[in-house]
Scaffold this active site. Sequence first.
Site, short mmCIF file in Angstrom:
data_model
loop_
_atom_site.label_atom_id
_atom_site.label_comp_id
_atom_site.label_asym_id
_atom_site.label_seq_id
_atom_site.Cartn_x
_atom_site.Cartn_y
_atom_site.Cartn_z
N CYS A 174 1.14 -1.37 -0.44
CA CYS A 174 -0.07 -0.24 -0.02
C CYS A 174 1.12 1.30 -0.10
O CYS A 174 1.73 1.73 -1.19
CB CYS A 174 -1.11 0.09 0.86
SG CYS A 174 -2.62 1.12 0.91
N GLU A 220 -1.64 -9.19 4.26
CA GLU A 220 -2.06 -9.67 5.34
C GLU A 220 -2.85 -9.59 6.69
O GLU A 220 -2.68 -10.40 7.42
CB GLU A 220 -0.26 -8.26 6.28
CG GLU A 220 -1.52 -7.31 6.45
CD GLU A 220 -1.35 -6.43 5.52
OE1 GLU A 220 -1.54 -4.96 5.62
OE2 GLU A 220 -0.77 -6.17 4.72
N HIS A 261 -3.57 -5.56 0.59
CA HIS A 261 -3.00 -5.66 1.83
C HIS A 261 -3.44 -7.31 1.99
O HIS A 261 -4.33 -7.53 2.21
CB HIS A 261 -4.10 -5.19 3.23
CG HIS A 261 -3.82 -3.73 3.86
ND1 HIS A 261 -2.52 -3.26 4.21
CD2 HIS A 261 -3.68 -2.56 2.83
CE1 HIS A 261 -2.08 -2.08 4.01
NE2 HIS A 261 -3.35 -1.12 3.11
#
EC number: 6.3.5.2
Length: 182
Positions: free
Chosen positions: A73, A163, A161
């Site tokens: 990002c 994660e 993202h």
Amino acid sequence: MTRIVVVDNHGQFTHLEGRALRDVGVETAIVDNETPPAEVEADGVVLSGGPDMDRTGHSADYLDRDVPVFGICLGMQLIANALGGRVGSGDYGGYADVTVEILDDADPLVGSLAPETRVWASHADEVVEVPEGFTRTAKSDVCGVEAMSDPDRDLYGVQWHPEVAHTERGQEVFENFVSLCE
């Protein structure tokens, strides 16, 4: 053991990036972005997301290391900005579930996700022009540059993202990055 450092740009998911890397089986540390690269020993670097390009400290200095770098990002935007690309406001701000089309199935970071994947992304700001030497490796209906790579310099980035649990196959992206660092 492979060691990957996450440079914390004050993102709300930075701790999840460290956890995702530990889950892949690498040694991981999270360091503040004011930490000079000379003080960090690592086989790879993740530039975390964060709220503001003005609060990225020494993050751009990590691009000069001779190890793979993965921007997430804001981290990807920082790479683009530092190397002559262009970052602008996105048409679609806020977090949302986005279908991403993989443009290069041979790309070492995101190619294994082809032909498409669903991700959790924020597009308040985004890369609108990749730097020289980079290839746009993914796009979506809301963002023209969802991912970019420069394998010759071992620099990679995604707008989304990987994660967070909302991203399908996010762990695979981290596994792909770790393989670049070994």
